[in-house]
Design a protein around this motif. Structure first.
Motif, PDB file in Angstrom:
ATOM      1  N   GLU A 194       0.929  -1.021   0.066  1.00  0.00           N
ATOM      2  CA  GLU A 194       0.001  -0.056   0.017  1.00  0.00           C
ATOM      3  C   GLU A 194       0.743   1.173  -0.099  1.00  0.00           C
ATOM      4  O   GLU A 194       0.481   2.238  -0.723  1.00  0.00           O
ATOM      5  CB  GLU A 194      -0.946  -0.137   1.207  1.00  0.00           C
ATOM      6  CG  GLU A 194      -1.991  -1.079   1.081  1.00  0.00           C
ATOM      7  CD  GLU A 194      -2.758  -0.968  -0.178  1.00  0.00           C
ATOM      8  OE1 GLU A 194      -3.055   0.143  -0.675  1.00  0.00           O
ATOM      9  OE2 GLU A 194      -3.088  -1.969  -0.941  1.00  0.00           O
ATOM     10  N   ARG A 195       2.036   1.167   0.629  1.00  0.00           N
ATOM     11  CA  ARG A 195       2.699   2.466   0.773  1.00  0.00           C
ATOM     12  C   ARG A 195       3.467   2.696  -0.616  1.00  0.00           C
ATOM     13  O   ARG A 195       3.547   3.674  -1.129  1.00  0.00           O
ATOM     14  CB  ARG A 195       3.915   2.302   1.951  1.00  0.00           C
ATOM     15  CG  ARG A 195       4.898   3.524   1.959  1.00  0.00           C
ATOM     16  CD  ARG A 195       5.893   3.525   2.998  1.00  0.00           C
ATOM     17  NE  ARG A 195       6.724   4.455   3.047  1.00  0.00           N
ATOM     18  CZ  ARG A 195       7.960   4.587   3.613  1.00  0.00           C
ATOM     19  NH1 ARG A 195       8.405   3.590   4.455  1.00  0.00           N
ATOM     20  NH2 ARG A 195       8.626   5.490   3.399  1.00  0.00           N
ATOM     21  N   TYR A 196       4.023   1.352  -1.187  1.00  0.00           N
ATOM     22  CA  TYR A 196       4.630   1.543  -2.400  1.00  0.00           C
ATOM     23  C   TYR A 196       3.502   2.039  -3.473  1.00  0.00           C
ATOM     24  O   TYR A 196       3.713   2.921  -4.260  1.00  0.00           O
ATOM     25  CB  TYR A 196       5.160   0.176  -2.818  1.00  0.00           C
ATOM     26  CG  TYR A 196       6.050   0.570  -4.026  1.00  0.00           C
ATOM     27  CD1 TYR A 196       7.232   1.066  -3.785  1.00  0.00           C
ATOM     28  CD2 TYR A 196       5.726   0.123  -5.224  1.00  0.00           C
ATOM     29  CE1 TYR A 196       8.346   1.247  -5.148  1.00  0.00           C
ATOM     30  CE2 TYR A 196       6.598   0.258  -6.360  1.00  0.00           C
ATOM     31  CZ  TYR A 196       7.747   0.897  -6.151  1.00  0.00           C
ATOM     32  OH  TYR A 196       8.720   1.079  -7.330  1.00  0.00           O
ATOM     33  N   ALA A 197       2.180   1.635  -3.434  1.00  0.00           N
ATOM     34  CA  ALA A 197       1.409   2.185  -4.423  1.00  0.00           C
ATOM     35  C   ALA A 197       1.161   3.710  -4.270  1.00  0.00           C
ATOM     36  O   ALA A 197       1.037   4.475  -5.278  1.00  0.00           O
ATOM     37  CB  ALA A 197      -0.095   1.308  -4.052  1.00  0.00           C
ATOM     38  N   GLY A 198       1.160   4.125  -2.828  1.00  0.00           N
ATOM     39  CA  GLY A 198       1.149   5.598  -2.751  1.00  0.00           C
ATOM     40  C   GLY A 198       2.146   6.368  -3.436  1.00  0.00           C
ATOM     41  O   GLY A 198       2.140   7.338  -3.618  1.00  0.00           O
ATOM     42  N   MET A 199       3.291   5.819  -3.174  1.00  0.00           N
ATOM     43  CA  MET A 199       4.735   6.470  -3.681  1.00  0.00           C
ATOM     44  C   MET A 199       4.539   6.501  -5.235  1.00  0.00           C
ATOM     45  O   MET A 199       4.946   7.474  -5.769  1.00  0.00           O
ATOM     46  CB  MET A 199       5.782   5.653  -3.336  1.00  0.00           C
ATOM     47  CG  MET A 199       6.253   5.594  -1.841  1.00  0.00           C
ATOM     48  SD  MET A 199       7.297   4.460  -1.305  1.00  0.00           S
ATOM     49  CE  MET A 199       8.586   4.857  -2.324  1.00  0.00           C
ATOM     50  N   VAL A 200       4.066   5.603  -5.842  1.00  0.00           N
ATOM     51  CA  VAL A 200       3.715   5.468  -7.363  1.00  0.00           C
ATOM     52  C   VAL A 200       2.841   6.597  -7.757  1.00  0.00           C
ATOM     53  O   VAL A 200       3.034   7.481  -8.644  1.00  0.00           O
ATOM     54  CB  VAL A 200       3.478   4.201  -8.076  1.00  0.00           C
ATOM     55  CG1 VAL A 200       3.034   4.179  -9.284  1.00  0.00           C
ATOM     56  CG2 VAL A 200       4.726   3.173  -7.660  1.00  0.00           C
ATOM     57  N   ARG A 201       1.547   6.657  -6.921  1.00  0.00           N
ATOM     58  CA  ARG A 201       0.715   7.646  -7.308  1.00  0.00           C
ATOM     59  C   ARG A 201       1.053   9.064  -6.990  1.00  0.00           C
ATOM     60  O   ARG A 201       0.815   9.885  -7.828  1.00  0.00           O
ATOM     61  CB  ARG A 201      -0.588   7.237  -6.382  1.00  0.00           C
ATOM     62  CG  ARG A 201      -1.865   7.942  -6.549  1.00  0.00           C
ATOM     63  CD  ARG A 201      -2.959   7.613  -5.957  1.00  0.00           C
ATOM     64  NE  ARG A 201      -3.582   6.059  -6.084  1.00  0.00           N
ATOM     65  CZ  ARG A 201      -3.362   5.098  -5.555  1.00  0.00           C
ATOM     66  NH1 ARG A 201      -2.868   5.093  -4.112  1.00  0.00           N
ATOM     67  NH2 ARG A 201      -3.912   3.916  -5.898  1.00  0.00           N
ATOM     68  N   ALA A 241      -3.586   2.424 -13.347  1.00  0.00           N
ATOM     69  CA  ALA A 241      -3.633   1.035 -14.379  1.00  0.00           C
ATOM     70  C   ALA A 241      -2.406   0.398 -14.160  1.00  0.00           C
ATOM     71  O   ALA A 241      -2.276  -1.069 -13.821  1.00  0.00           O
ATOM     72  CB  ALA A 241      -3.664   1.249 -15.937  1.00  0.00           C
ATOM     73  N   GLY A 242      -1.195   1.083 -14.014  1.00  0.00           N
ATOM     74  CA  GLY A 242       0.056   0.638 -13.517  1.00  0.00           C
ATOM     75  C   GLY A 242       0.120   0.121 -12.040  1.00  0.00           C
ATOM     76  O   GLY A 242       0.609  -0.807 -11.679  1.00  0.00           O
ATOM     77  N   ILE A 243      -0.735   0.691 -11.282  1.00  0.00           N
ATOM     78  CA  ILE A 243      -0.665   0.402  -9.782  1.00  0.00           C
ATOM     79  C   ILE A 243      -1.341  -1.119  -9.815  1.00  0.00           C
ATOM     80  O   ILE A 243      -1.099  -2.105  -9.206  1.00  0.00           O
ATOM     81  CB  ILE A 243      -1.447   1.424  -8.896  1.00  0.00           C
ATOM     82  CG1 ILE A 243      -0.425   2.582  -8.597  1.00  0.00           C
ATOM     83  CG2 ILE A 243      -1.630   0.782  -7.763  1.00  0.00           C
ATOM     84  CD1 ILE A 243      -1.006   3.773  -7.918  1.00  0.00           C
ATOM     85  N   ALA A 244      -2.578  -1.353 -10.558  1.00  0.00           N
ATOM     86  CA  ALA A 244      -3.291  -2.401 -10.420  1.00  0.00           C
ATOM     87  C   ALA A 244      -2.078  -3.592 -11.271  1.00  0.00           C
ATOM     88  O   ALA A 244      -2.594  -4.927 -10.684  1.00  0.00           O
ATOM     89  CB  ALA A 244      -4.616  -2.349 -11.692  1.00  0.00           C
TER      90      ALA A 244
END
Length: 219
Positions: free
Chosen positions: A167-174, A191-194
């Motif tokens: 979840e933290r990494y997804a937030g960093m990408v976002r 789409a990349g996070i998915a």
């Protein structure tokens, strides 16, 4: 990372060091503990405003091209060390910039370019990894450019293990923690996070952060 930088630049008391692209001064502070003066150069006034209050740190609003082309003058005639930490991929002509920076060195001075290799093991989505590989300069070419500038060049690598919750990494990408991710719009990022979630279904991500250290030494 600070230790890796200091071990290669080898600053000593009384030395002048230029931290080019210093940001908020994360590595400038470590260098200042060993050197006499660290000129902290960055094109962003907002970054320079966050430098620690330390008389050894001298802020300078300038980018690499500004200094090499003489649009902004450095406060000293010569430097014992120059650090470019994750800066070289923002430079349009790395060879020209490195050649220009080499002229600022005192005898025995060092330039250290810290950069990612052309292939990274980050758990990013495929389109981001492909774009990174297309844009990232090859450390071997940077070493060759330092050699062409009259410096003795050496290329070494170090890696640092990283672990993040998914979840933290997804937030960093976002939040586009890499400048490269600014090339993608919000829909492409989601789409990349998915894609990342599908590829890494566990709660954590562990991967190596590998860096190239390209050192040039003036004889």
């Amino acid at each position: 990372m600070t230790q890796c930088v200091v071990e290669r630049l080898r600053p000593e008391a009384g030395d002048r060091v230029l931290d080019l692209g210093c940001g908020t001064g994360l590595y400038s502070r470590g260098l200042a503990e060993r050197a006499g003066t660290v000129v902290c150069a960055d094109p962003s006034p907002a970054m320079l405003a966050q430098l620690p209050a330390d008389e050894r740190l001298v802020p300078l609003c300038a980018g690499a091209e500004d200094l090499v082309e003489g649009r902004v003058r450095l406060p000293h005639d010569g430097y014992d060390g120059v650090l470019l930490k994750e800066v070289i991929h923002h430079v349009a002509d790395p060879s020209r910039v490195l050649s220009g920076l080499a002229r600022f060195l005192r005898p025995g001075g060092r330039i250290l370019v810290v950069m990612l290799p052309t292939i990274i093991d980050y758990p990013l989505f495929d389109a981001a990894l492909k774009l990174f590989q297309e844009r990232q300069p090859d450390p071997e070419r940077i070493a060759a450019a330092l050699g062409d500038s009259g410096l003795a060049a050496e290329l070494t690598f170090d890696e640092f293990p990283l672990t993040f919750s998914l979840e933290r990494y997804a937030g960093m990408v976002r939040n586009r923690y890499m400048s490269l991710l600014s090339s993608f719009d919000d829909a492409e990022i989601e789409a990349g996070i998915a894609e990342i979630r599908d590829r890494h279904p566990g709660p954590e991500l562990s991967f190596p952060d590998r860096f190239a250290f390209v050192l040039g030494v003036k004889g």
